[in-house]
Design an enzyme around this catalytic site. Structure first.
Site, PDB file in Angstrom:
ATOM      1  N   GLU A   1      -8.598  -6.847  -4.947  1.00  0.00           N
ATOM      2  CA  GLU A   1      -7.540  -6.010  -5.530  1.00  0.00           C
ATOM      3  C   GLU A   1      -7.255  -6.342  -6.990  1.00  0.00           C
ATOM      4  O   GLU A   1      -6.970  -7.487  -7.335  1.00  0.00           O
ATOM      5  CB  GLU A   1      -6.260  -6.176  -4.722  1.00  0.00           C
ATOM      6  CG  GLU A   1      -5.121  -5.308  -5.228  1.00  0.00           C
ATOM      7  CD  GLU A   1      -4.044  -5.135  -4.175  1.00  0.00           C
ATOM      8  OE1 GLU A   1      -4.241  -4.304  -3.268  1.00  0.00           O
ATOM      9  OE2 GLU A   1      -3.036  -5.852  -4.244  1.00  0.00           O
TER      10      GLU A   1
ATOM     11  N   LYS B   1      -4.722  -6.312  -9.459  1.00  0.00           N
ATOM     12  CA  LYS B   1      -3.248  -6.278  -9.452  1.00  0.00           C
ATOM     13  C   LYS B   1      -2.795  -7.064 -10.677  1.00  0.00           C
ATOM     14  O   LYS B   1      -2.657  -8.281 -10.625  1.00  0.00           O
ATOM     15  CB  LYS B   1      -2.770  -6.918  -8.140  1.00  0.00           C
ATOM     16  CG  LYS B   1      -1.292  -6.977  -7.978  1.00  0.00           C
ATOM     17  CD  LYS B   1      -0.838  -7.237  -6.541  1.00  0.00           C
ATOM     18  CE  LYS B   1      -1.052  -8.646  -6.062  1.00  0.00           C
ATOM     19  NZ  LYS B   1      -0.254  -8.956  -4.851  1.00  0.00           N
TER      20      LYS B   1
ATOM     21  N   LYS C   1      -3.954   1.855  -4.508  1.00  0.00           N
ATOM     22  CA  LYS C   1      -2.828   1.109  -3.915  1.00  0.00           C
ATOM     23  C   LYS C   1      -1.566   1.529  -4.651  1.00  0.00           C
ATOM     24  O   LYS C   1      -1.403   1.252  -5.838  1.00  0.00           O
ATOM     25  CB  LYS C   1      -3.108  -0.384  -4.083  1.00  0.00           C
ATOM     26  CG  LYS C   1      -2.262  -1.281  -3.220  1.00  0.00           C
ATOM     27  CD  LYS C   1      -2.856  -1.355  -1.819  1.00  0.00           C
ATOM     28  CE  LYS C   1      -2.328  -2.474  -0.954  1.00  0.00           C
ATOM     29  NZ  LYS C   1      -0.974  -2.854  -1.047  1.00  0.00           N
TER      30      LYS C   1
ATOM     31  N   GLU D   1      -0.790   1.600   6.309  1.00  0.00           N
ATOM     32  CA  GLU D   1      -0.326   0.203   6.339  1.00  0.00           C
ATOM     33  C   GLU D   1       0.863   0.047   7.283  1.00  0.00           C
ATOM     34  O   GLU D   1       1.794   0.849   7.253  1.00  0.00           O
ATOM     35  CB  GLU D   1       0.077  -0.217   4.923  1.00  0.00           C
ATOM     36  CG  GLU D   1       0.600  -1.639   4.864  1.00  0.00           C
ATOM     37  CD  GLU D   1       0.969  -2.034   3.439  1.00  0.00           C
ATOM     38  OE1 GLU D   1       0.083  -2.034   2.570  1.00  0.00           O
ATOM     39  OE2 GLU D   1       2.160  -2.322   3.217  1.00  0.00           O
TER      40      GLU D   1
ATOM     41  N   ASN E   1      -0.061  -5.538   7.097  1.00  0.00           N
ATOM     42  CA  ASN E   1       0.324  -6.316   5.916  1.00  0.00           C
ATOM     43  C   ASN E   1       1.090  -7.563   6.360  1.00  0.00           C
ATOM     44  O   ASN E   1       2.113  -7.468   7.035  1.00  0.00           O
ATOM     45  CB  ASN E   1       1.169  -5.465   4.959  1.00  0.00           C
ATOM     46  CG  ASN E   1       1.196  -6.077   3.570  1.00  0.00           C
ATOM     47  OD1 ASN E   1       1.029  -7.296   3.400  1.00  0.00           O
ATOM     48  ND2 ASN E   1       1.391  -5.253   2.565  1.00  0.00           N
TER      49      ASN E   1
ATOM     50  N   GLU F   1      -4.129  -7.598   5.417  1.00  0.00           N
ATOM     51  CA  GLU F   1      -3.675  -7.492   4.025  1.00  0.00           C
ATOM     52  C   GLU F   1      -2.708  -8.628   3.684  1.00  0.00           C
ATOM     53  O   GLU F   1      -1.803  -8.934   4.457  1.00  0.00           O
ATOM     54  CB  GLU F   1      -2.903  -6.189   3.810  1.00  0.00           C
ATOM     55  CG  GLU F   1      -3.661  -4.909   4.069  1.00  0.00           C
ATOM     56  CD  GLU F   1      -2.763  -3.693   3.823  1.00  0.00           C
ATOM     57  OE1 GLU F   1      -2.985  -2.672   4.467  1.00  0.00           O
ATOM     58  OE2 GLU F   1      -1.822  -3.788   3.007  1.00  0.00           O
ATOM     59  N   SER F   2      -2.886  -9.170   2.503  1.00  0.00           N
ATOM     60  CA  SER F   2      -1.939 -10.106   1.858  1.00  0.00           C
ATOM     61  C   SER F   2      -2.000 -11.528   2.415  1.00  0.00           C
ATOM     62  O   SER F   2      -2.184 -11.743   3.609  1.00  0.00           O
ATOM     63  CB  SER F   2      -0.478  -9.641   1.972  1.00  0.00           C
ATOM     64  OG  SER F   2      -0.299  -8.379   1.412  1.00  0.00           O
TER      65      SER F   2
HETATM   66  O1  LIG Z   1       2.292  -8.333  -4.160  1.00  0.00           O
HETATM   67  C1  LIG Z   1       3.529  -8.278  -4.202  1.00  0.00           C
HETATM   68  O2  LIG Z   1       4.233  -9.104  -4.823  1.00  0.00           O
HETATM   69  C2  LIG Z   1       4.268  -7.173  -3.502  1.00  0.00           C
HETATM   70  C3  LIG Z   1       5.646  -7.131  -3.589  1.00  0.00           C
HETATM   71  C4  LIG Z   1       6.331  -6.098  -2.969  1.00  0.00           C
HETATM   72  C5  LIG Z   1       5.669  -5.121  -2.263  1.00  0.00           C
HETATM   73  C6  LIG Z   1       4.275  -5.158  -2.176  1.00  0.00           C
HETATM   74  C7  LIG Z   1       3.581  -6.164  -2.784  1.00  0.00           C
HETATM   75  N1  LIG Z   1       2.207  -6.218  -2.742  1.00  0.00           N
HETATM   76  C8  LIG Z   1       1.393  -5.171  -2.235  1.00  0.00           C
HETATM   77  C9  LIG Z   1       0.285  -5.648  -1.400  1.00  0.00           C
HETATM   78  O3  LIG Z   1       0.185  -5.173  -0.286  1.00  0.00           O
HETATM   79  C10 LIG Z   1      -0.659  -6.673  -1.928  1.00  0.00           C
HETATM   80  O4  LIG Z   1      -0.880  -6.435  -3.272  1.00  0.00           O
HETATM   81  C11 LIG Z   1      -2.019  -6.769  -1.245  1.00  0.00           C
HETATM   82  O5  LIG Z   1      -1.939  -6.722   0.132  1.00  0.00           O
HETATM   83  C12 LIG Z   1      -2.694  -8.086  -1.687  1.00  0.00           C
HETATM   84  O6  LIG Z   1      -1.866  -9.175  -1.362  1.00  0.00           O
HETATM   85  P1  LIG Z   1      -2.142 -10.647  -1.950  1.00  0.00           P
HETATM   86  O7  LIG Z   1      -3.544 -11.000  -1.634  1.00  0.00           O
HETATM   87  O8  LIG Z   1      -1.176 -11.521  -1.220  1.00  0.00           O
HETATM   88  O9  LIG Z   1      -1.893 -10.585  -3.406  1.00  0.00           O
END
Ligand SMILES: O=C(O)c1ccccc1NCC(=O)[C@H](O)[C@H](O)COP(=O)(O)O
Length: 254
Positions: free
Chosen positions: A53, A55, A114, A158, A179, A213-214
């Site tokens: 991603e 970001k 996204k 999601e 997520n 995710e995340s």
């Molecule tokens: O990434 C954030 O801080 C966030 C805060 C509030 C709502 C959504 C958020 N992120 C969106 C996502 O779902 C993530 O960018 C994506 O799943 C990747 O997660 P990560 O690997 O933990 O950065």
């Protein structure tokens, strides 16, 4: 939109901004690259099926990454990413539809948009292979899913709870992401994926492409999510923090 439970101030702010955002002027028509096929090909080739991603920043990130997103995207693909995710939300994530357009033109892997899409017209802001719909925030999931598919998009729905996973299945979603991020605290807990999948076994019956995710940071996290049934892994922060090619290689080479 279900805003009845707790939501962090950042998420409330993201949703207010999303309500105000315009859509595109002309209807998108997409010839989508298949996300399920790309994830399967990575796994068949011995790589972890990672969606890397782009970001630039987020409510949980310090600072903002300002390097050329196209170069970052190419490095992610060189590092073994099966697909890319590009944040297009501008106010809280530093994303843009123009970045997504440039990235998709530069790479041949599927690209996920996204964002926090709430209305049909917002689908038309930019072409992508996959769009994200967040079950909790979309009032008419069936209608928006159909509208996206009519344009040629694949749709990643999601969810964060077993109830939302059942809603996604009832709406006919065939790509579902669980997520691990809790939108009240913004904390991540990988056991979310495990417990949702255990509560809703249909997610693993082979008819759904299931994405974790995340919060995925290490090879051990990758192995853990794969063992729990993930067909793909969406990774943002752990790839964006440092050398994106090395970070992607580290997570795909398992
Ligand atoms: O990434 C954030 O801080 C966030 C805060 C509030 C709502 C959504 C958020 N992120 C969106 C996502 O779902 C993530 O960018 C994506 O799943 C990747 O997660 P990560 O690997 O933990 O950065």
């Amino acid at each position: 939109m279900d805003t009845s439970g707790e939501l962090s101030p950042a998420v409330r702010s993201i949703l207010s901004a999303a309500e105000e955002r315009d859509g595109g002027e002309t209807r998108c028509t997409v010839d989508a690259r298949s996300l399920p096929d790309a994830l399967d090909a990575a796994a068949d080739g011995g790589r972890a099926p990672v969606i890397a991603e782009l970001k630039p920043t987020s409510p949980t990130t310090d600072g903002e990454r300002t390097d050329d997103p196209v170069e970052l995207a190419e490095e992610m693909v060189a590092g073994g990413a099966a697909a890319l995710s590009v944040l297009t939300e501008p106010e809280h994530f530093g994303g843009s539809t123009e970045t997504l357009r440039r990235v998709r033109e530069a790479v041949s892997v599927p690209v996920l948009r996204k964002d926090f899409l709430l209305r049909e017209a917002q689908l038309d802001a930019v072409a992508s292979d996959v769009v994200l719909l967040i079950a909790r925030f979309v009032d008419d999931l069936d209608g928006l899913l159909a509208a996206a598919r009519e344009r040629g998009f694949q749709v990643l729905v999601e969810v964060h709870t077993p109830g939302e996973a059942r809603t996604a299945l009832d709406a006919g979603a065939d790509i579902i992401g669980v997520n691990n991020r809790d939108l009240a605290e913004l904390s991540v807990d990988l056991s979310t994926f495990e417990s949702v999948v255990e509560s809703v076994p249909e997610l693993r019956d082979g008819s759904v492409t299931l994405i974790a995710e995340s919060g995925i940071e290490t090879r051990e996290d990758v192995t853990r999510m794969r063992s729990a049934g993930a067909d793909g892994l969406l990774v943002g922060s752990a790839i964006m923090d440092g050398d994106v090619r090395e970070n992607t290689e580290r997570l795909t080479d398992v």
